[in-house]
Write an enzyme that holds these catalytic residues in place. Structure first.
Site, PDB file in Angstrom:
ATOM      1  N   GLU A 268       0.846  -1.195   0.000  1.00 49.84           N
ATOM      2  CA  GLU A 268       0.000   0.000   0.000  1.00 49.84           C
ATOM      3  C   GLU A 268       0.876   1.237   0.000  1.00 49.84           C
ATOM      4  O   GLU A 268       1.851   1.313   0.741  1.00 49.84           O
ATOM      5  CB  GLU A 268      -0.862   0.097   1.272  1.00 49.84           C
ATOM      6  CG  GLU A 268      -2.090  -0.742   1.349  1.00 49.84           C
ATOM      7  CD  GLU A 268      -2.837  -0.479   2.659  1.00 49.84           C
ATOM      8  OE1 GLU A 268      -2.816   0.671   3.149  1.00 49.84           O
ATOM      9  OE2 GLU A 268      -3.421  -1.436   3.193  1.00 49.84           O
ATOM     10  N   GLU A 322     -13.625   4.515  -0.375  1.00 47.84           N
ATOM     11  CA  GLU A 322     -14.440   3.610   0.438  1.00 47.84           C
ATOM     12  C   GLU A 322     -15.258   4.475   1.392  1.00 47.84           C
ATOM     13  O   GLU A 322     -14.786   4.890   2.452  1.00 47.84           O
ATOM     14  CB  GLU A 322     -13.549   2.619   1.176  1.00 47.84           C
ATOM     15  CG  GLU A 322     -12.807   1.686   0.230  1.00 47.84           C
ATOM     16  CD  GLU A 322     -11.880   0.728   0.952  1.00 47.84           C
ATOM     17  OE1 GLU A 322     -12.335  -0.347   1.391  1.00 47.84           O
ATOM     18  OE2 GLU A 322     -10.685   1.082   1.084  1.00 47.84           O
ATOM     19  N   GLU A 331      -9.501   9.296   5.041  1.00 51.88           N
ATOM     20  CA  GLU A 331      -9.613   7.836   4.970  1.00 51.88           C
ATOM     21  C   GLU A 331     -10.560   7.386   3.865  1.00 51.88           C
ATOM     22  O   GLU A 331     -10.456   6.272   3.364  1.00 51.88           O
ATOM     23  CB  GLU A 331     -10.091   7.284   6.315  1.00 51.88           C
ATOM     24  CG  GLU A 331      -9.043   7.259   7.393  1.00 51.88           C
ATOM     25  CD  GLU A 331      -7.942   6.258   7.113  1.00 51.88           C
ATOM     26  OE1 GLU A 331      -8.254   5.091   6.799  1.00 51.88           O
ATOM     27  OE2 GLU A 331      -6.758   6.644   7.195  1.00 51.88           O
TER      28      GLU A 331
END
Length: 463
Positions: A268, A322, A331
């Site tokens: 990531e 997301e 996030e």
């Protein structure tokens, strides 16, 4: 009968040729994370078409969703599947549970779906559940044994993913070392990785490093933009970007405990394009700069100072936002693509010959064309900034600044402005001639007027 056999063979050859075309356009060292903590994602079949329209060669999943694995069948795209942290106790204690996991999540799909790696949990060693650390290696071994029993041991690897917090020290990179309390577990796990040829997977995020040190020079260092670098006196290496520095710190830590042969994979890394008002760093400009320059760096095959002349396999976070993730707005704002399959911003991943199909109306914008002409400094830029640009450009691997050295064709006039102009243009041309390659912290611009003079030739992409 002869005609039918020839026809069948012909179609096999054509299919193989088409797959080779896909491999030629994809880049195996560029991957993407496909998270699913969202309620607005497009169907897996449409995502598969989107991926095939890009040069992305690999996908990392956090689980093993059968719909996604099936959708990626016969695409040639490498697939990383994962077990959850909650699966680890049963996988560690019961070989039959590991065999069942392989039977359910791998065997029905392989080899049509190109599963290449199974990750056991995510950031387990630095998690709050200390019991998982001791169970990690047995779980990995049981899954490996299950693969071996299915004759897949040499084809599909088993690993786990770590955060940068496994390091006690990372600066300078040559001093990288693991926290002492993790080393016994690390040695056992690394022995397994070494014996199976599996990679050490890590999650480096220059974004978080910048949040902890929000100075302008740190931002430039994190975004692969011109900066004075960070000098490692133990190796005499001047690091010009945070990504290389973080990877070499991991390399040093692995080497220090005897595992020089274990390869590193970046599971990531990414940069959010949006955040809360109190968050430092998220913006479209920064996200485009980080991911675009990262891809250019990977494509250059320069590698890192301690791992030169190759690209570490790197999975960018993330394919989509997301929207159900908790926490700060950042996030939920890492997506390279929107749910309608259009680009959040363009970092040069799309193939010019294809556009992704969408469930509704295809609205994928065409990739930004390569900029034309030459990249030169803007007027009014200070000599100090020009010197920083010059130092940065000439420090990059593959950039030959010999022509602006004494005796070189472009040495005269011997001014910072003249030398910086040559070096900045050379880096722009060599790095891919994308708009973001001619940024230099917003001190560069394009010109259609050839700046070459006398015997000094400025490359223009055709030379």
């Amino acid at each position: 009968m002869v005609i039918l056999r020839w026809t069948s063979t012909f179609f096999v050859i054509v299919a193989a040729f088409l797959q080779l075309i896909h491999f030629a356009y994809s880049e195996s060292f560029i991957g993407v994370n496909y998270g699913q903590v969202a309620d607005n994602l497009p169907p897996p079949s449409e995502t598969a078409k989107l991926l095939q329209s890009t040069s992305i060669g690999k996908v990392r999943m956090y689980g093993a969703d059968p719909a996604i694995i099936k959708a990626l069948a016969n695409t040639g795209i490498g697939i990383m599947v994962g077990t959850s942290n909650g699966d680890i106790p049963s996988l560690a204690s019961d070989p039959n549970a590991a065999q069942q996991w392989i039977n359910s999540n791998v065997l029905p799909f392989h080899p049509a779906s190109n599963i290449i790696l199974i990750t056991v949990g995510n950031e387990v060693i630095t998690s709050s559940d200390g019991n998982l650390m001791s169970q990690l290696l047995p779980a990995m071994q049981n899954l490996q044994n299950a693969l071996n029993s299915a004759s897949l041991g040499g084809k599909i690897k088993v690993s786990t993913v770590h955060s940068m917090a496994v390091l006690r020290q990372s600066e300078p990179p040559s001093s990288g070392m693991f926290h002492p309390q993790y080393i016994p577990t690390m040695k056992g796990m690394l022995g397994f990785l070494s014996s199976t040829g599996s990679p050490f997977a890590i999650n480096p995020y220059p974004f978080f490093a910048y949040q902890g040190d929000p100075r302008p020079e740190t931002l430039a260092f994190c975004l692969f933009q011109p900066n004075s670098g960070r000098f490692d006196s133990r190796t005499n290496i001047n690091y010009m970007n945070m990504f290389d520095a973080q990877l070499d710190a991991i390399r040093s830590a692995l080497n220090s405990i005897g595992f020089k042969g274990v390869e590193i994979v970046v599971a990531e890394t990414g940069w959010p394009y949006k955040g809360d008002s109190n968050e430092v760093g998220p913006s479209v400009e920064n996200a485009e700069a980080y991911n675009g320059n990262l891809i250019a760096h990977l494509r250059s095959m320069a590698g890192t100072p301690l791992m030169p002349n190759k690209s570490v396999d790197t999975y960018i976070f993330a394919l989509y936002d997301e929207d159900l993730k908790p926490g700060a707005a950042s996030e939920r704002s890492f997506g390279l693509f929107k749910p309608d399959l259009t680009m959040t911003y363009d970092i040069g991943l799309s193939k010019s010959s294809q556009t992704p199909a969408t469930p509704t109306t295809p609205v994928t914008p065409a990739p930004k064309s390569k900029a034309t002409g030459w990249c030169v400094p803007k007027t009014g830029v200070s000599d100090a900034q020009l010197q920083a640009n010059l130092d940065y450009a000439c420090s990059q691997q593959g950039i030959d600044c010999g022509p602006i050295q004494p005796g070189g064709a472009c040495y005269d006039p011997n001014t910072v402005a003249s030398h910086a102009a040559y070096a900045m243009n050379l880096l722009y041309q060599k790095a891919g001639r994308n708009p973001w390659n001619c940024d230099f912290s917003q001190t560069a611009t394009f010109t259609s007027n050839n700046p070459s003079y006398n015997g000094c030739t400025y490359p223009d992409g055709s030379t």
